[in-house]
Enzyme design. Structure first.
Site, PDB file in Angstrom:
ATOM      1  N   ASP A 231       0.838  -1.192   0.000  1.00 23.20           N
ATOM      2  CA  ASP A 231       0.000   0.000   0.000  1.00 23.20           C
ATOM      3  C   ASP A 231       0.879   1.250   0.000  1.00 23.20           C
ATOM      4  O   ASP A 231       2.028   1.216   0.433  1.00 23.20           O
ATOM      5  CB  ASP A 231      -0.902   0.028   1.243  1.00 23.20           C
ATOM      6  CG  ASP A 231      -2.003  -1.029   1.164  1.00 23.20           C
ATOM      7  OD1 ASP A 231      -2.359  -1.427   0.039  1.00 23.20           O
ATOM      8  OD2 ASP A 231      -2.473  -1.455   2.232  1.00 23.20           O
ATOM      9  N   TYR A 297       4.557  -9.148   7.359  1.00 26.48           N
ATOM     10  CA  TYR A 297       4.202  -7.772   7.698  1.00 26.48           C
ATOM     11  C   TYR A 297       4.495  -7.488   9.162  1.00 26.48           C
ATOM     12  O   TYR A 297       4.335  -8.361  10.011  1.00 26.48           O
ATOM     13  CB  TYR A 297       2.708  -7.525   7.464  1.00 26.48           C
ATOM     14  CG  TYR A 297       2.241  -7.785   6.057  1.00 26.48           C
ATOM     15  CD1 TYR A 297       2.244  -6.768   5.106  1.00 26.48           C
ATOM     16  CD2 TYR A 297       1.792  -9.051   5.677  1.00 26.48           C
ATOM     17  CE1 TYR A 297       1.826  -7.004   3.805  1.00 26.48           C
ATOM     18  CE2 TYR A 297       1.364  -9.297   4.385  1.00 26.48           C
ATOM     19  CZ  TYR A 297       1.383  -8.275   3.456  1.00 26.48           C
ATOM     20  OH  TYR A 297       0.962  -8.513   2.175  1.00 26.48           O
ATOM     21  N   TYR A 369      -5.198  -9.623   2.394  1.00 23.01           N
ATOM     22  CA  TYR A 369      -5.325  -8.211   2.782  1.00 23.01           C
ATOM     23  C   TYR A 369      -5.201  -8.116   4.297  1.00 23.01           C
ATOM     24  O   TYR A 369      -6.095  -8.555   5.028  1.00 23.01           O
ATOM     25  CB  TYR A 369      -6.676  -7.655   2.330  1.00 23.01           C
ATOM     26  CG  TYR A 369      -6.816  -7.495   0.835  1.00 23.01           C
ATOM     27  CD1 TYR A 369      -6.183  -6.440   0.176  1.00 23.01           C
ATOM     28  CD2 TYR A 369      -7.581  -8.376   0.079  1.00 23.01           C
ATOM     29  CE1 TYR A 369      -6.313  -6.272  -1.192  1.00 23.01           C
ATOM     30  CE2 TYR A 369      -7.722  -8.211  -1.296  1.00 23.01           C
ATOM     31  CZ  TYR A 369      -7.084  -7.154  -1.927  1.00 23.01           C
ATOM     32  OH  TYR A 369      -7.217  -6.988  -3.272  1.00 23.01           O
TER      33      TYR A 369
END
Ligand SMILES: [Zn+2]
Ligand SMILES: [Zn+2]
Length: 410
Positions: A231, A297, A369
């Site tokens: 993103d 992440y 996501y």
């Protein structure tokens, strides 16, 4: 039909040059130029008929004297290629339809079995002359440049074969998109809202690498192909994300990649860093795009009303290894198909606690996501951290720590 009868029929169509006559039998015998074939056939025909020999003169009804101009076509190619670095080249010819139809008419009238098209004689003969002048090598499979002879326009166009290199990038600053993003208001034309840049953001990872790269290659453009994308508000840390850079129409090819890496890193310092791993091919772009790499992440998470570490860990135990059903997130559904994907959470654990904010490390399959995994996206993602806790939760910040690549899996 015998060869000599075929020659007689061809000569009866009208005045024809030795190139075009010979080319009708271009696949007969070896080690001959079409011009030699044409001359030989014309001589043999005169002998066979016992008629006076007459050499070609005037305008050929097929090529209109094109083959008298081979030298000037070659000179135009050499001129067009000057200043463009290349080791290999290829000649292509755009033949006017009428010219092609003329010879095809003869092929079918006489049922010829081994003619050569005008285009290929032109390509070969001009190619030989160009090679003689420039010392470069004609390469049919992977030429550095292609010169297109436009017979009708009398001009030569050049197509420069793109170059590709591969590496990994790190994005050290938030707010930078991966690739150029045209302004939503004007679609790239330039307007007040975008300050007449035509872009939503002044810079992208693509441009921060590409500006320097396009300069080094004296290229028309540089296009970034990434193995997925983070993103805009996420950093890309760790060893970086695999990419292939496509250099469009490079006038310079012999660029030293380690020096380029240094130049890019100096120019984009503090924002983007790259390591270049070597030259690549167009095929690698497809491989890169289809790779299903796991991503790791680091996220910071806020839970409404606060949360105790053991409650959070219990919730993560339920997410670890779980298959998540995700409808296309509400934030991207305007530009992507609305459908449900299933992606696995490979790992999820608490990485630390700072000022009441928990940091989590999450490893997910490609396409998971992560923001929605935390928030639940109004029920579009199931299960989710918010769903398990029974109260709202959201990602405050997100960084990509690792993108597994081919080199790790080898
Ligand atoms: Zn001709
Ligand atoms: Zn605009």
């Amino acid at each position: 039909m015998e060869l000599d009868e075929q020659v007689g029929r061809i000569l009866a169509y009208g005045e024809i040059c030795d190139h075009c006559l010979g080319r009708f039998f271009g696949k007969r015998s070896f080690g001959l130029l079409n011009e030699d074939r044409g001359h030989g056939l014309r001589v043999a025909h005169a002998l066979g008929e016992n008629t006076p020999y007459r050499a070609h003169e005037g305008s050929c009804w097929i090529c209109h004297g094109l083959f008298d101009d081979l030298g000037s076509w070659a000179a135009r190619v050499v001129e067009a290629l000057s200043g463009i670095e290349h080791a290999t080249f290829l000649i292509g010819t755009r033949v006017p339809p009428l010219m092609a139809e003329s010879e095809e008419l003869v092929w079918s009238d006489l049922g010829l079995t081994g003619p050569e098209p005008l285009k290929s004689e032109m390509n070969r003969e001009v190619g030989k002359l160009v090679a003689g002048v420039t010392g470069k090598v004609a390469d049919l499979a992977h030429p550095d440049v292609v010169a297109i002879l436009d017979l009708a326009a009398g001009s030569v166009g050049i197509e420069i074969t793109p170059l590709f290199f591969r590496g990994r990038y790190r994005k050290l600053e938030r707010g930078i998109p991966q690739t150029r993003w045209p302004c939503r208001a004007c679609g790239g034309a330039g307007c007040e809202r975008c300050g007449f840049t035509g872009k939503m953001y002044p810079d992208s990872v693509e441009e921060l690498i590409g500006r320097t790269a396009a300069g080094a290659f004296q290229a028309a453009d540089a296009v970034l192909h990434g193995a997925g994308r983070e993103d805009i508000d996420a950093r890309m840390l760790g060893s970086g994300r695999p990419f292939v850079m496509e250099i469009v129409a490079p006038r310079v090819r012999a660029v030293d990649l380690p020096s380029l890496e240094g130049e890019v890193n100096r120019a984009a310092a503090g924002r983007v860093g790259i390591s270049i791993h070597g030259w690549a091919t167009r095929d690698e772009v497809e491989t890169l795009k289809s790779e299903k790499a796991h991503k790791k992440y680091r996220i910071s998470v806020e839970v409404e009303g606060g949360i105790a570490r053991n409650e959070l860990e219990t919730a993560l135990d339920r997410l670890r290894g779980a298959v998540i059903a995700q409808r296309t997130p509400a934030r991207v559904v305007h530009r992507r198909a609305d459908r449900i994907r299933e992606r696995r959470v490979v790992d999820a654990r608490v990485a630390g606690l700072e000022d009441g904010i928990f940091f989590l490390d999450v490893v997910g399959e490609a396409g998971l996501y992560v923001k929605e995994l935390v928030s639940g996206d109004g029920g579009r993602t199931q299960p989710s951290l918010a769903g398990i806790l029974g109260r709202p939760a959201r990602v405050i910040q997100l960084d990509v720590l690792e993108v597994e690549g081919r080199e790790e899996r080898r």
